[in-house]
Scaffold this motif. Structure first.
Motif, PDB file in Angstrom:
ATOM      1  N   CYS A 116      70.221 -44.888   1.103  1.00 21.22           N
ATOM      2  CA  CYS A 116      69.987 -43.648   1.456  1.00 21.22           C
ATOM      3  C   CYS A 116      68.985 -43.544   2.936  1.00 21.22           C
ATOM      4  CB  CYS A 116      69.336 -42.747   0.221  1.00 21.22           C
ATOM      5  SG  CYS A 116      67.591 -43.589  -0.137  1.00 21.22           S
ATOM      6  N   GLU A 117      68.652 -42.481   3.260  1.00 19.25           N
ATOM      7  CA  GLU A 117      67.946 -42.450   4.582  1.00 19.25           C
ATOM      8  C   GLU A 117      66.609 -43.022   4.284  1.00 19.25           C
ATOM      9  OE1 GLU A 117      68.053 -38.406   5.933  1.00 19.25           O
ATOM     10  OE2 GLU A 117      66.593 -38.925   7.368  1.00 19.25           O
ATOM     11  N   LEU A 118      65.993 -43.048   3.190  1.00 19.97           N
ATOM     12  CA  LEU A 118      64.566 -43.494   3.059  1.00 19.97           C
ATOM     13  C   LEU A 118      64.719 -45.197   2.718  1.00 19.97           C
ATOM     14  CD1 LEU A 118      62.608 -41.299   0.574  1.00 19.97           C
ATOM     15  CD2 LEU A 118      62.267 -41.682   3.180  1.00 19.97           C
ATOM     16  N   TYR A 119      65.925 -45.564   2.225  1.00 21.48           N
ATOM     17  CA  TYR A 119      65.810 -47.149   1.892  1.00 21.48           C
ATOM     18  C   TYR A 119      67.012 -47.641   1.455  1.00 21.48           C
ATOM     19  CZ  TYR A 119      65.030 -50.673  -1.934  1.00 21.48           C
ATOM     20  OH  TYR A 119      65.033 -51.888  -2.544  1.00 21.48           O
ATOM     21  N   LYS A 120      67.103 -48.904   1.645  1.00 19.85           N
ATOM     22  CA  LYS A 120      68.476 -49.561   1.393  1.00 19.85           C
ATOM     23  C   LYS A 120      68.296 -50.811   0.847  1.00 19.85           C
ATOM     24  CE  LYS A 120      72.938 -50.883   3.687  1.00 19.85           C
ATOM     25  NZ  LYS A 120      73.624 -50.786   4.922  1.00 19.85           N
ATOM     26  N   GLY A 121      68.719 -50.931  -0.386  1.00 22.21           N
ATOM     27  CA  GLY A 121      68.458 -52.357  -1.256  1.00 22.21           C
ATOM     28  C   GLY A 121      68.380 -52.221  -2.606  1.00 22.21           C
ATOM     29  N   SER A 122      67.803 -53.116  -3.355  1.00 20.14           N
ATOM     30  CA  SER A 122      67.857 -52.931  -4.881  1.00 20.14           C
ATOM     31  C   SER A 122      67.078 -51.960  -5.271  1.00 20.14           C
ATOM     32  CB  SER A 122      67.105 -54.050  -5.174  1.00 20.14           C
ATOM     33  OG  SER A 122      66.422 -53.923  -6.708  1.00 20.14           O
ATOM     34  N   LEU A 123      67.854 -51.136  -6.323  1.00 22.05           N
ATOM     35  CA  LEU A 123      67.257 -49.847  -6.945  1.00 22.05           C
ATOM     36  C   LEU A 123      65.918 -50.265  -7.624  1.00 22.05           C
ATOM     37  CD1 LEU A 123      67.791 -46.766  -7.412  1.00 22.05           C
ATOM     38  CD2 LEU A 123      69.068 -47.346  -9.531  1.00 22.05           C
ATOM     39  N   ASP A 124      66.024 -51.322  -8.322  1.00 18.98           N
ATOM     40  CA  ASP A 124      64.564 -51.506  -9.130  1.00 18.98           C
ATOM     41  C   ASP A 124      63.581 -51.799  -8.067  1.00 18.98           C
ATOM     42  OD1 ASP A 124      66.084 -51.154 -11.341  1.00 18.98           O
ATOM     43  OD2 ASP A 124      66.437 -53.474 -11.496  1.00 18.98           O
ATOM     44  N   ASP A 125      63.766 -52.212  -6.991  1.00 20.70           N
ATOM     45  CA  ASP A 125      62.520 -52.399  -6.052  1.00 20.70           C
ATOM     46  C   ASP A 125      62.457 -51.253  -5.021  1.00 20.70           C
ATOM     47  OD1 ASP A 125      62.563 -54.811  -7.078  1.00 20.70           O
ATOM     48  OD2 ASP A 125      63.644 -55.611  -5.406  1.00 20.70           O
ATOM     49  N   CYS A 126      62.759 -49.964  -5.443  1.00 24.93           N
ATOM     50  CA  CYS A 126      62.866 -48.960  -4.234  1.00 24.93           C
ATOM     51  C   CYS A 126      61.408 -48.326  -4.204  1.00 24.93           C
ATOM     52  CB  CYS A 126      63.931 -47.925  -4.740  1.00 24.93           C
ATOM     53  SG  CYS A 126      63.270 -46.827  -6.276  1.00 24.93           S
ATOM     54  N   PRO A 127      61.223 -47.688  -3.037  1.00 28.16           N
ATOM     55  CA  PRO A 127      59.704 -47.106  -3.064  1.00 28.16           C
ATOM     56  C   PRO A 127      59.314 -45.970  -3.688  1.00 28.16           C
ATOM     57  CG  PRO A 127      61.379 -46.631  -0.938  1.00 28.16           C
ATOM     58  CD  PRO A 127      62.076 -47.456  -1.890  1.00 28.16           C
ATOM     59  N   ASN A 128      58.381 -45.794  -4.130  1.00 27.41           N
ATOM     60  CA  ASN A 128      57.737 -44.631  -4.826  1.00 27.41           C
ATOM     61  C   ASN A 128      58.526 -43.436  -4.833  1.00 27.41           C
ATOM     62  OD1 ASN A 128      56.115 -44.863  -7.069  1.00 27.41           O
ATOM     63  ND2 ASN A 128      54.406 -45.117  -5.878  1.00 27.41           N
ATOM     64  N   ASP A 129      58.693 -42.952  -3.401  1.00 24.27           N
ATOM     65  CA  ASP A 129      59.416 -41.739  -3.025  1.00 24.27           C
ATOM     66  C   ASP A 129      60.776 -41.585  -3.686  1.00 24.27           C
ATOM     67  OD1 ASP A 129      57.351 -41.031  -1.680  1.00 24.27           O
ATOM     68  OD2 ASP A 129      58.058 -41.348   0.051  1.00 24.27           O
ATOM     69  N   LEU A 130      61.342 -42.595  -4.297  1.00 25.32           N
ATOM     70  CA  LEU A 130      62.578 -42.597  -4.889  1.00 25.32           C
ATOM     71  C   LEU A 130      62.703 -42.807  -6.361  1.00 25.32           C
ATOM     72  CD1 LEU A 130      64.670 -44.600  -2.451  1.00 25.32           C
ATOM     73  CD2 LEU A 130      64.836 -42.206  -2.550  1.00 25.32           C
ATOM     74  N   MET A 131      61.235 -42.593  -6.951  1.00 22.38           N
ATOM     75  CA  MET A 131      61.137 -42.889  -8.367  1.00 22.38           C
ATOM     76  C   MET A 131      61.877 -41.976  -9.329  1.00 22.38           C
ATOM     77  SD  MET A 131      60.043 -45.344  -9.815  1.00 22.38           S
ATOM     78  CE  MET A 131      58.894 -46.104  -8.507  1.00 22.38           C
ATOM     79  N   ASN A 132      61.957 -40.657  -8.704  1.00 24.90           N
ATOM     80  CA  ASN A 132      62.890 -39.589  -9.355  1.00 24.90           C
ATOM     81  C   ASN A 132      64.328 -39.984  -9.622  1.00 24.90           C
ATOM     82  OD1 ASN A 132      62.641 -39.144  -6.442  1.00 24.90           O
ATOM     83  ND2 ASN A 132      63.589 -37.177  -6.549  1.00 24.90           N
ATOM     84  N   ILE A 133      64.898 -40.564  -8.555  1.00 25.86           N
ATOM     85  CA  ILE A 133      66.246 -41.019  -8.322  1.00 25.86           C
ATOM     86  C   ILE A 133      66.437 -42.306  -9.521  1.00 25.86           C
ATOM     87  CG2 ILE A 133      68.098 -42.276  -6.889  1.00 25.86           C
ATOM     88  CD1 ILE A 133      67.606 -38.956  -6.323  1.00 25.86           C
ATOM     89  N   LYS A 134      65.623 -43.127  -9.402  1.00 26.76           N
ATOM     90  CA  LYS A 134      65.727 -44.402  -9.995  1.00 26.76           C
ATOM     91  C   LYS A 134      65.440 -44.168 -11.550  1.00 26.76           C
ATOM     92  CE  LYS A 134      62.839 -48.497 -11.315  1.00 26.76           C
ATOM     93  NZ  LYS A 134      61.919 -49.076 -10.734  1.00 26.76           N
ATOM     94  N   GLU A 135      64.592 -42.907 -12.033  1.00 29.21           N
ATOM     95  CA  GLU A 135      64.465 -42.736 -13.438  1.00 29.21           C
ATOM     96  C   GLU A 135      65.593 -41.762 -14.014  1.00 29.21           C
ATOM     97  OE1 GLU A 135      61.852 -43.554 -15.412  1.00 29.21           O
ATOM     98  OE2 GLU A 135      61.131 -44.895 -13.758  1.00 29.21           O
ATOM     99  N   ILE A 136      66.117 -40.917 -13.163  1.00 28.77           N
ATOM    100  CA  ILE A 136      67.329 -40.099 -13.638  1.00 28.77           C
ATOM    101  C   ILE A 136      68.517 -40.980 -13.710  1.00 28.77           C
ATOM    102  CG2 ILE A 136      68.050 -38.988 -11.430  1.00 28.77           C
ATOM    103  CD1 ILE A 136      67.568 -37.249 -14.917  1.00 28.77           C
ATOM    104  N   TYR A 137      68.591 -41.892 -12.777  1.00 27.76           N
ATOM    105  CA  TYR A 137      69.934 -42.805 -13.014  1.00 27.76           C
ATOM    106  C   TYR A 137      69.956 -43.487 -14.314  1.00 27.76           C
ATOM    107  CZ  TYR A 137      72.517 -47.176 -11.895  1.00 27.76           C
ATOM    108  OH  TYR A 137      73.637 -47.992 -11.995  1.00 27.76           O
ATOM    109  N   TYR A 138      68.659 -44.219 -14.547  1.00 27.58           N
ATOM    110  CA  TYR A 138      68.777 -44.946 -15.717  1.00 27.58           C
ATOM    111  C   TYR A 138      68.870 -43.806 -16.999  1.00 27.58           C
ATOM    112  CZ  TYR A 138      67.846 -49.227 -13.295  1.00 27.58           C
ATOM    113  OH  TYR A 138      67.972 -50.414 -12.657  1.00 27.58           O
TER     114      TYR A 138
END
Ligand code: MEV
Length: 300
Positions: free
Chosen positions: A45-67
């Motif tokens: 995504c615009e903010l970050y490209k890489g492992s979802l588990d290592d994503c920056p704090n700003d994407l925590m909503n995305i990571k949490e809702i995914y799981y």
């Protein structure tokens, strides 16, 4: 699977304290999420490209809702690549956080061919919003998941209505990051320290949203613009604006707009300007000459 951004025409912040707000979907300014099978969970995504588990704090909503969704659907052992294609500027008060989580939730359910009711989409989106923001009223998640113009109250629910104004709305990006979580916390502190003053202002904002809702039916642009200006001044009094946003509002009003105000969390983000359809292009080029990014919305 496209999900539109939103604007709040009036009532932001007051809506957190059970007052009504009016929110509109922004058709055309949207985000799309594509999901595919993968060896590991990854995101692009615009903010970050890489492992979802290592994503920056700003994407925590995305990571949490995914799981959360994968657990709910009994797919937790499956791995995916998530790709977001977005036209919504991030952290500008246009609902990018609610729209990204809604687009992801829709993409997951669609990928597994599972029916997703609007109410369930809203509930899941609210879970993600609670991670992204402090104490979300639900107005962003509601307007984004219904994709309809709404008169919304946390306690009384929401009514959708036809937004049939013949008008232009120009959205001007101040270029300053909007900080919804910080703004909501700032207002809470101010309210705790000075409840009388803040409650009085919130009551005035409530009157603005109530009046505006009635005026929308008669297409009274002049009166609606006046209420938008008043709403902006009250948000300024609550210390949720800044010099740049105030200045953008002033320029718009000095150049023929009916009214202008910050939209969303404030402290940065965007200003919305109400004007005649015929004046939209001129106002847009005026602000573009001043180096602001603008998005125009035509209601005709
Ligand atoms: C953010 O778009 C709107 C706020 O009123 C926060 C909320 O309603 O949760 C500032």
């Amino acid at each position: 699977m496209n999900v539109n951004a939103k604007i709040i025409l009036c009532g932001e912040h007051a809506v957190v304290y059970n007052k009504p707000a009016i929110a509109l979907p922004l058709k055309g300014l949207d985000i799309y999420c594509e999901i595919s099978n993968s060896e590991t969970n990854t995101i692009d995504c615009e903010l970050y490209k890489g492992s979802l588990d290592d994503c920056p704090n700003d994407l925590m909503n995305i990571k949490e809702i995914y799981y959360h969704c994968l657990k709910k659907l009994n797919k937790i052992n499956n791995k995916h690549h998530l790709k977001f294609i977005s036209k919504i500027p991030i952290a500008r008060g246009l609902g990018s956080s609610a729209a990204s989580s809604a687009s992801l939730i829709k993409a997951i359910y669609n990928f597994y061919d599972i029916k997703l009711e609007t109410e369930e989409l809203f509930n899941l989106c609210q879970i993600a919003e609670s991670i992204a923001h402090y104490n979300p009223s639900g107005v962003d998640a509601r307007v984004i998941t219904t994709n309809k113009a709404l008169y919304f109250s946390k306690t009384l629910g929401f009514k959708s209505f036809d937004f049939n104004l013949k008008a232009g709305i120009l959205i001007i990006d101040s270029g300053i990051i909007g900080k919804t979580k910080e703004a909501v916390l700032k207002l809470k502190k101010l309210k705790d320290a000075n409840p009388l003053k803040v409650n009085k202002i919130l009551d005035q904002i409530e009157m603005i949203s109530t009046k505006c809702y009635k005026l929308l039916k008669n297409s009274d642009l002049k009166a609606i613009g006046h209420l938008m200006n008043k709403n902006h001044s009250l948000l300024s009094e609550l210390d949720l604006s800044n010099e740049t946003l105030d200045n953008i509002c002033k320029i718009a009003n000095d150049n023929g707009a009916y009214g202008a105000k910050l939209t969303g969390g404030g402290l940065g983000g965007c200003v919305i300007v109400l004007c005649e359809l015929a004046d939209l292009t001129n106002l847009k080029s005026l602000f573009e000459k001043l180096n602001y990014s603008c998005y125009e919305v035509r209601y005709d």
